[in-house]
Design a protein around this motif. Structure first.
Motif, PDB file in Angstrom:
ATOM      1  N   ARG A  67      -1.366  -1.012 -11.797  1.00  0.00           N
ATOM      2  CA  ARG A  67      -0.636  -1.923 -10.924  1.00  0.00           C
ATOM      3  C   ARG A  67       0.698  -2.388 -11.518  1.00  0.00           C
ATOM      4  O   ARG A  67       1.690  -2.539 -10.795  1.00  0.00           O
ATOM      5  CB  ARG A  67      -1.511  -3.134 -10.605  1.00  0.00           C
ATOM      6  CG  ARG A  67      -0.927  -4.048  -9.541  1.00  0.00           C
ATOM      7  CD  ARG A  67      -1.751  -5.331  -9.432  1.00  0.00           C
ATOM      8  NE  ARG A  67      -3.106  -5.099  -9.010  1.00  0.00           N
ATOM      9  CZ  ARG A  67      -3.506  -5.034  -7.739  1.00  0.00           C
ATOM     10  NH1 ARG A  67      -2.614  -5.148  -6.763  1.00  0.00           N
ATOM     11  NH2 ARG A  67      -4.762  -4.837  -7.440  1.00  0.00           N
TER      12      ARG A  67
ATOM     13  N   GLU B  63      -7.403  -2.470  -6.772  1.00  0.00           N
ATOM     14  CA  GLU B  63      -8.138  -3.577  -6.156  1.00  0.00           C
ATOM     15  C   GLU B  63      -9.602  -3.568  -6.582  1.00  0.00           C
ATOM     16  O   GLU B  63     -10.208  -4.630  -6.797  1.00  0.00           O
ATOM     17  CB  GLU B  63      -8.022  -3.504  -4.633  1.00  0.00           C
ATOM     18  CG  GLU B  63      -6.655  -3.902  -4.086  1.00  0.00           C
ATOM     19  CD  GLU B  63      -6.287  -5.334  -4.428  1.00  0.00           C
ATOM     20  OE1 GLU B  63      -7.197  -6.187  -4.538  1.00  0.00           O
ATOM     21  OE2 GLU B  63      -5.089  -5.616  -4.620  1.00  0.00           O
ATOM     22  N   ASN B  64     -10.179  -2.366  -6.693  1.00  0.00           N
ATOM     23  CA  ASN B  64     -11.561  -2.283  -7.179  1.00  0.00           C
ATOM     24  C   ASN B  64     -11.664  -2.803  -8.611  1.00  0.00           C
ATOM     25  O   ASN B  64     -12.592  -3.535  -8.959  1.00  0.00           O
ATOM     26  CB  ASN B  64     -12.056  -0.844  -7.103  1.00  0.00           C
ATOM     27  CG  ASN B  64     -12.310  -0.389  -5.676  1.00  0.00           C
ATOM     28  OD1 ASN B  64     -12.552  -1.215  -4.790  1.00  0.00           O
ATOM     29  ND2 ASN B  64     -12.242   0.915  -5.439  1.00  0.00           N
TER      30      ASN B  64
ATOM     31  N   ALA C 184       0.812  -1.206   0.000  1.00  0.00           N
ATOM     32  CA  ALA C 184       0.000   0.000   0.000  1.00  0.00           C
ATOM     33  C   ALA C 184       0.847   1.258   0.000  1.00  0.00           C
ATOM     34  O   ALA C 184       0.464   2.286  -0.572  1.00  0.00           O
ATOM     35  CB  ALA C 184      -0.937   0.004   1.210  1.00  0.00           C
TER      36      ALA C 184
ATOM     37  N   MET D  12      -3.440   1.721  -5.195  1.00  0.00           N
ATOM     38  CA  MET D  12      -3.774   0.369  -4.748  1.00  0.00           C
ATOM     39  C   MET D  12      -5.287   0.197  -4.590  1.00  0.00           C
ATOM     40  O   MET D  12      -5.866  -0.824  -4.989  1.00  0.00           O
ATOM     41  CB  MET D  12      -3.092   0.081  -3.413  1.00  0.00           C
ATOM     42  CG  MET D  12      -3.327  -1.337  -2.898  1.00  0.00           C
ATOM     43  SD  MET D  12      -3.275  -1.444  -1.110  1.00  0.00           S
ATOM     44  CE  MET D  12      -4.711  -0.517  -0.644  1.00  0.00           C
ATOM     45  N   THR D  13      -5.968   1.205  -4.030  1.00  0.00           N
ATOM     46  CA  THR D  13      -7.420   1.131  -3.851  1.00  0.00           C
ATOM     47  C   THR D  13      -8.132   1.012  -5.189  1.00  0.00           C
ATOM     48  O   THR D  13      -9.025   0.173  -5.379  1.00  0.00           O
ATOM     49  CB  THR D  13      -7.923   2.383  -3.108  1.00  0.00           C
ATOM     50  OG1 THR D  13      -7.270   2.456  -1.835  1.00  0.00           O
ATOM     51  CG2 THR D  13      -9.425   2.319  -2.914  1.00  0.00           C
ATOM     52  N   ILE D  14      -7.711   1.855  -6.130  1.00  0.00           N
ATOM     53  CA  ILE D  14      -8.336   1.813  -7.465  1.00  0.00           C
ATOM     54  C   ILE D  14      -8.056   0.472  -8.134  1.00  0.00           C
ATOM     55  O   ILE D  14      -8.944  -0.155  -8.728  1.00  0.00           O
ATOM     56  CB  ILE D  14      -7.812   2.974  -8.327  1.00  0.00           C
ATOM     57  CG1 ILE D  14      -8.227   4.317  -7.712  1.00  0.00           C
ATOM     58  CG2 ILE D  14      -8.334   2.853  -9.753  1.00  0.00           C
ATOM     59  CD1 ILE D  14      -7.588   5.508  -8.385  1.00  0.00           C
TER      60      ILE D  14
ATOM     61  N   GLU E 188      -6.484  -1.919 -15.007  1.00  0.00           N
ATOM     62  CA  GLU E 188      -5.813  -2.364 -13.788  1.00  0.00           C
ATOM     63  C   GLU E 188      -4.315  -2.527 -14.017  1.00  0.00           C
ATOM     64  O   GLU E 188      -3.479  -2.153 -13.182  1.00  0.00           O
ATOM     65  CB  GLU E 188      -6.407  -3.690 -13.304  1.00  0.00           C
ATOM     66  CG  GLU E 188      -5.855  -4.125 -11.958  1.00  0.00           C
ATOM     67  CD  GLU E 188      -5.916  -5.634 -11.745  1.00  0.00           C
ATOM     68  OE1 GLU E 188      -5.482  -6.084 -10.677  1.00  0.00           O
ATOM     69  OE2 GLU E 188      -6.377  -6.344 -12.664  1.00  0.00           O
TER      70      GLU E 188
ATOM     71  N   ASP F 164       1.712   3.090  -3.448  1.00  0.00           N
ATOM     72  CA  ASP F 164       0.737   4.048  -4.009  1.00  0.00           C
ATOM     73  C   ASP F 164      -0.610   3.751  -3.364  1.00  0.00           C
ATOM     74  O   ASP F 164      -1.358   2.887  -3.830  1.00  0.00           O
ATOM     75  CB  ASP F 164       0.665   3.914  -5.525  1.00  0.00           C
ATOM     76  CG  ASP F 164      -0.237   4.958  -6.164  1.00  0.00           C
ATOM     77  OD1 ASP F 164      -0.941   5.670  -5.417  1.00  0.00           O
ATOM     78  OD2 ASP F 164      -0.249   5.054  -7.414  1.00  0.00           O
ATOM     79  N   ALA F 165      -0.916   4.438  -2.263  1.00  0.00           N
ATOM     80  CA  ALA F 165      -2.120   4.128  -1.496  1.00  0.00           C
ATOM     81  C   ALA F 165      -3.383   4.284  -2.337  1.00  0.00           C
ATOM     82  O   ALA F 165      -4.242   3.394  -2.381  1.00  0.00           O
ATOM     83  CB  ALA F 165      -2.191   5.026  -0.256  1.00  0.00           C
ATOM     84  N   ALA F 166      -3.527   5.412  -3.022  1.00  0.00           N
ATOM     85  CA  ALA F 166      -4.718   5.646  -3.842  1.00  0.00           C
ATOM     86  C   ALA F 166      -4.758   4.678  -5.018  1.00  0.00           C
ATOM     87  O   ALA F 166      -5.809   4.121  -5.366  1.00  0.00           O
ATOM     88  CB  ALA F 166      -4.741   7.085  -4.328  1.00  0.00           C
TER      89      ALA F 166
END
Length: 531
Positions: free
Chosen positions: A491, A41-42, A30, A37-39, A487, A33-35
């Motif tokens: 990623r 994973e979605n 995480a 990673m969230t995008i 993605e 790249d915190a933001a």
């Protein structure tokens, strides 16, 4: 100290670059790249869901193909039944020929039911109504619901049935029966006259060649039952009348035709009539058998030994007329469906409950009087009367939908529903198909055509859903490809860029190591001066 700090920074850069280059991912934790990673994973959840949805749709198509293949075979069976009905309707066949054709129809009906009850996919029965809806009645012996289409949300309904037109009974009369005295004088037969003594039976050789008995068969357009009567030469006319009456309705057996099980006590079905040759009121004279079919609108036909049929020469003196019923259907569940009213001929009503036909016997609100009679020409026949209870008969029918639901998307609510109706012979309206008589064979063509239309409609529905699923798979595949690319862009690692970063960090790391060595050497020089 400054050199050491910079060297540690470059060591971390080299370690992270090596981690990214070895995994091929830009985001390994995480913190990378915190933001992002969230995008990512979605997007990953969507990609996984889309892949599963494609597989779900393919499984659904396999199920549809299984059901559609079975329906195609039912079509073949129905076409064969129609072929046999048209063959039986031809006047070149004998009653024995039609009996053989009826035997094949029995087997075909059994095959229709076998297909409907055994066709399955992953142990899910497809054609027996389990994936359409459940229909129950508070009195299934009198009223039942037959699934013919999509039942929507179902519901609980009150059904009131009232006979507003009583119809007419079929009445048949035989030829006149006489015996000949030793002096050659004709004498009217009576209930006690043996059949072998009746001149018509002698003239047509019914018991010729030493035969002591022949077979008379009865069938109707209500069911495909065939009742048999063994007619002996020593039977009296009265005994024959009793046997025919029991063949039409005998509450103690299941081998009768089962017509009008609720008929009034004392209503005569078969009588020995003695009327004059003039209209009603003429002098009593000629003797004949009069047979009354105890359900209005229903037909009984005779078959069996040809010579016996010719000797009897039954003639219809009153044609059957279907009764008229008034039906009122009220939604007593949620009350969202408007009350519906209809008048129908016969015992089946459609378009009152969505996707369900209401089936009932025509004797539901009607009985036959044991004392009142109507005059038909020179004959008195039992009169049709409303049943003893005033007002309509009331019933409750509950419809519970059980659709097939296919999850065809990655998110909640991404599903489609479809229903497959009950494809048994009863639901198709041909459970009682009877082609054992020329007239019945002609009448049977229409219900077979209706059954063919029902199967065609179900196949069309399945075909439309299958085409939709194929379009769904194409759409899901495109979405899966695009989301996977999105993605990956977030990623996955850009190797060329990261190699530049790695090389830069490695050069700085080597340089820092060398200059740290120089810094350490300077300290040693100072110690040398102190010696």
């Amino acid at each position: 100290v400054n050199t050491r700090r910079n060297l540690l920074i470059q060591n971390k850069r080299v370690g992270k670059s090596m981690e990214k280059l070895s995994s091929g991912l830009r985001i390994n934790r995480a913190a990378d790249d915190a933001a992002g990673m969230t995008i990512a994973e979605n997007l990953r959840a969507q990609v996984i869901g889309l892949s599963r949805a494609v597989a779900n749709s393919q499984d659904a198509i396999s199920l549809m193909q299984t059901a559609e293949g079975a329906l195609g075979e039912q079509h073949n069976v129905l076409q064969r039944m129609r072929y046999l009905a048209i063959q039986s309707a031809n006047g070149t066949l004998t009653s024995r020929d039609r009996k053989a054709l009826q035997d094949e129809v029995f087997q075909l009906i059994d095959e229709l039911n076998r297909i409907a009850k055994t066709t399955s996919f992953n142990s899910i029965n497809l054609l027996n109504g389990n994936v359409g809806a459940l229909v129950s009645s508070d009195d299934p012996n009198k009223v039942s619901g037959i699934i013919v289409g999509n039942v929507g949300s179902g519901g609980t309904f009150s059904v009131a049935i009232n006979a507003v037109g009583l119809g007419k009974l079929q009445v048949q009369n035989s030829q006149t029966f006489v015996t000949v005295t030793e002096a050659g004088e004709p004498l009217d037969a009576s209930a006690n006259t043996q059949l072998q003594s009746i001149s018509r039976l002698q003239d047509f050789g019914v018991f010729a060649g030493g035969k002591d008995s022949v077979t008379l068969t009865l069938s109707s357009n209500v069911d495909n039952k065939i009742a048999q009567v063994q007619v002996f030469a020593t039977d009296t006319l009265g005994e024959l009348a009793h046997k025919i009456s029991l063949a039409i309705n005998d509450p103690d057996t299941t081998t009768d035709l089962g017509l009008a099980s609720g008929k009034s006590d004392g209503a005569a079905l078969v009588s020995i009539s003695k009327v004059g040759l003039a209209p009603a009121g003429g002098s009593v004279g000629a003797t004949s058998l009069m047979v009354t079919t105890p359900e209005p609108g229903s037909t009984v036909v005779f078959g069996g030994e040809p010579s016996l049929l010719t000797a009897f020469g039954f003639n219809q003196i009153q044609a059957p007329v279907q009764p008229v019923f008034s039906l009122t259907v009220i939604d007593i569940g949620e009350g969202k469906i408007a009350t519906k009213n209809a008048r129908v001929f016969g015992g089946r009503a459609g378009n009152l409950i969505r996707g369900v036909d209401i089936s009932f016997r025509t004797t539901l609100d009607i009985s036959i009087s044991g004392s009142q009679v109507d005059s038909v020409g020179a004959y008195n026949i039992s009169k049709i009367v409303p049943n003893s209870l005033p007002g309509p008969d009331g019933f409750v029918i509950q419809v519970s939908p059980r659709p097939l639901s296919f999850q065809i998307g990655p998110n909640h609510g991404n599903f489609i529903n479809t229903q497959i109706g009950d494809m048994t012979a009863k639901s198709l309206g041909i459970e009682g198909l009877n082609i054992s008589d020329q007239l019945l064979a002609q009448e049977s063509i229409k219900p077979i055509d209706t059954a063919i239309d029902l199967v065609s409609a179900q196949r069309s529905t399945l075909g439309a859903v299958q085409n939709r699923l194929e379009s769904t798979i194409a759409n899901l595949s495109v979405a899966n490809e695009n989301l996977s690319a999105s993605e990956s862009q977030i990623r996955d690692l850009d190797f060329s860029e990261e190699m530049i970063n790695f090389t830069s960090a490695q050069i700085l790391n080597n340089s820092g190591t060398r200059f740290l060595a120089q810094a350490n050497a300077l300290s040693n020089n100072v110690l040398t001066l102190l010696q």
